[in-house]
Write a protein that holds these residues in place. Structure first.
Motif, PDB file in Angstrom:
ATOM      1  N   SER A 118      -8.584   2.766   7.264  1.00 30.36           N
ATOM      2  CA  SER A 118      -7.499   4.344   5.937  1.00 30.36           C
ATOM      3  C   SER A 118      -7.009   5.073   7.599  1.00 30.36           C
ATOM      4  O   SER A 118      -6.849   4.447   8.553  1.00 30.36           O
ATOM      5  N   GLU A 119      -5.788   5.760   7.134  1.00 27.80           N
ATOM      6  CA  GLU A 119      -4.743   6.136   7.881  1.00 27.80           C
ATOM      7  C   GLU A 119      -4.706   7.497   8.992  1.00 27.80           C
ATOM      8  O   GLU A 119      -4.871   7.122   9.538  1.00 27.80           O
TER       9      GLU A 119
ATOM     10  N   GLU B 238      -8.438  -5.208   0.367  1.00 25.03           N
ATOM     11  CA  GLU B 238      -6.774  -5.026   1.058  1.00 25.03           C
ATOM     12  C   GLU B 238      -5.413  -4.244  -0.344  1.00 25.03           C
ATOM     13  O   GLU B 238      -5.278  -4.682  -1.455  1.00 25.03           O
ATOM     14  N   ARG B 239      -5.150  -2.860   0.339  1.00 29.56           N
ATOM     15  CA  ARG B 239      -3.667  -2.503  -0.088  1.00 29.56           C
ATOM     16  C   ARG B 239      -2.805  -3.481   0.596  1.00 29.56           C
ATOM     17  O   ARG B 239      -2.423  -3.150   1.520  1.00 29.56           O
TER      18      ARG B 239
ATOM     19  N   ASN C 268      -6.473   1.871   3.464  1.00 33.52           N
ATOM     20  CA  ASN C 268      -6.134   0.397   3.412  1.00 33.52           C
ATOM     21  C   ASN C 268      -6.399  -0.810   3.288  1.00 33.52           C
ATOM     22  O   ASN C 268      -5.744  -1.771   2.809  1.00 33.52           O
TER      23      ASN C 268
ATOM     24  N   GLY D  17       2.226  -1.640  -0.402  1.00 35.05           N
ATOM     25  CA  GLY D  17       1.400  -0.503  -1.296  1.00 35.05           C
ATOM     26  C   GLY D  17       1.464  -0.587  -2.465  1.00 35.05           C
ATOM     27  O   GLY D  17       1.185   0.254  -3.602  1.00 35.05           O
TER      28      GLY D  17
END
Length: 433
Positions: free
Chosen positions: A292-293, A255-256, A154, A260
């Motif tokens: 990150s996720e 950045e995302r 992200n 999204g």
């Protein structure tokens, strides 16, 4: 079993990095052969000045005809460390056409026209590796390319230019001004005679484009990256950051968007809290912070420039590419399947630290607050201090809540039009919170 035929390597460029590559190939040849499964042989070195003495490189390997070298047909891997757009782009694509894979350290070319290189490599079934293009010796590109596909990244937040980090570190630790810190960086060899690429953020912007493209699986070019340098950062900015429990770094931020549907990439000075891991990166070191996720927060840290560190990354790629060659396979190519658009800087949501020189009289703060409100920007903190002179001015420092960058820019322009605002002394974003 080890293949007895040596894999042949052509080296394009023999400057600081290229000479280190040649030296390490010579001194660590047995180790490389053991890791690869075949010996590796330096088959030619293309240079501009053939008369220069290059220790450890036989004169018969030296050539000024780089095109002929990459066209030889018996070359397995071309290492490109000459930099720039041309002739590097043509030499790389020619190498692919004639059967060679390529290891490059060319951040400018990859950021400007990486799509052409990827397409040529795929068309001819060759590898394109470029670990050394971003953050020197730090293993970063390969983890993002090969380890992150199962993990949604992200945000990437990084210090990717050692020269500017050295300058800002000196300004923070010693109270030096920008010019004084730059002079020290130049004397120590951290800054070039012409430091423009570093201090104006061009170097970091190229690296940000590469990182954003890999992290978000989309094409991001150098022109997509918002860029600001650090030449306007002052000792007063550093002191103000310290009062906030922050320090100032030149950051590459990719950045995302929260929905999204888009990405952003930018390079600019910013205040970050001393509690953030990047705040402790000193001297000419680099560090990249990945959010990150699945994996959470990851940090990559180490020397980001210099002959030996960069050559280390080049040789790591060489080993990987040679192993692929023996296996009859290729590594990862371009991953741009998301095709996400790159949003303009005005849509970035961030915080601002704004320092104003204002008239020292009642009602000024109310006028300033009204301008912020009219532009939809919420104020977090305000600090006002009168001057110890007869100027009739005061210093007003405003730190905002998060808001779109366009709204903040509009606020600043409106503030400049107020009669009670004598000048906007400093504008800096606040990140990493």
């Amino acid at each position: 079993m080890m293949l007895t035929r040596p894999l042949k390597v052509a080296l394009l460029g023999c400057g600081v990095v290229g000479s280190e590559v040649a030296r390490i190939m010579t001194t660590h040849g047995d180790d490389h052969a053991a890791r690869i499964g075949a010996p590796v042989e330096l088959a030619g070195v293309a240079v501009r000045r053939p008369s220069k003495v290059r220790a450890g490189i036989p004169q018969e390997l030296i050539t000024t005809d780089a095109t002929a070298l990459v066209k030889r047909g018996d070359i397995d891997v071309v290492i490109e460390v000459i930099g720039g757009i041309e002739p590097a782009r043509t030499l790389i694509t020619t190498a692919f056409e004639h059967g060679a894979s390529v290891v490059s350290a060319n951040k400018a070319l990859l950021a400007e026209d990486g799509a052409t290189l990827y397409a040529a490599a795929e068309r001819h079934g060759r590898d394109l590796y470029f670990e050394a293009a971003v953050a020197g010796a730090i293993p970063l590109i390969r983890p993002l390319r090969e380890s992150s596909p199962g993990n949604k990244v992200n945000r990437v937040l990084g210090i990717v230019n050692g020269t500017t980090n050295f300058i800002l570190d000196r300004m923070d630790s010693s109270g030096a001004g920008y010019t004084e810190a730059l002079d020290e960086a130049t004397a120590l060899g951290y800054a070039e005679a012409d430091p423009t690429a570093d201090v104006e953020g061009f170097d970091a912007a190229a690296k940000a484009a590469i990182l954003a493209g890999i992290a978000f699986h989309t094409r991001v070019r150098l022109d997509d990256v918002h860029r600001e340098g650090l030449t306007e950062v002052t000792a007063a900015d550093m002191a103000s950051a310290r009062r906030m429990g922050c320090t100032v770094k030149l950051l590459a931020i990719c950045e995302r968007a929260a929905d999204g549907r888009s990405v952003t990439a930018r390079v600019h000075p910013a205040m970050i809290p001393l509690s953030h891991p990047l705040a402790s990166v000193r001297e000419a070191y680099n560090a990249v912070f990945v959010e990150s996720e699945a994996a959470g927060q990851l940090m990559f840290y180490g020397p980001g420039a210099g002959g030996a560190p960069t050559a280390s990354a080049v040789l790591g790629d060489l080993v990987a590419v040679c192993r692929n060659k023996l296996a009859g396979a290729t590594g990862p190519g371009e991953s741009a399947y998301t095709q996400l658009p790159v949003s303009p800087m005005g849509e970035v949501v961030t915080r601002y630290h704004i320092s104003l020189d204002v008239a020292d009289k009642p009602g000024v703060l109310a006028q300033v607050a009204t301008v912020f409100a009219e532009h939809g920007v919420s104020i977090d903190t305000v600090r006002q201090q009168g001057r110890q002179d007869s100027s009739g001015e005061a210093s007003l420092v405003v730190v905002t809540h998060r808001a779109p960058d366009a709204a903040l820019q509009g606020t600043v322009e409106a503030l400049r039009s107020l009669d009670t605002v004598r000048g906007v002394a400093s504008i800096m974003r606040v990140e990493g919170e």
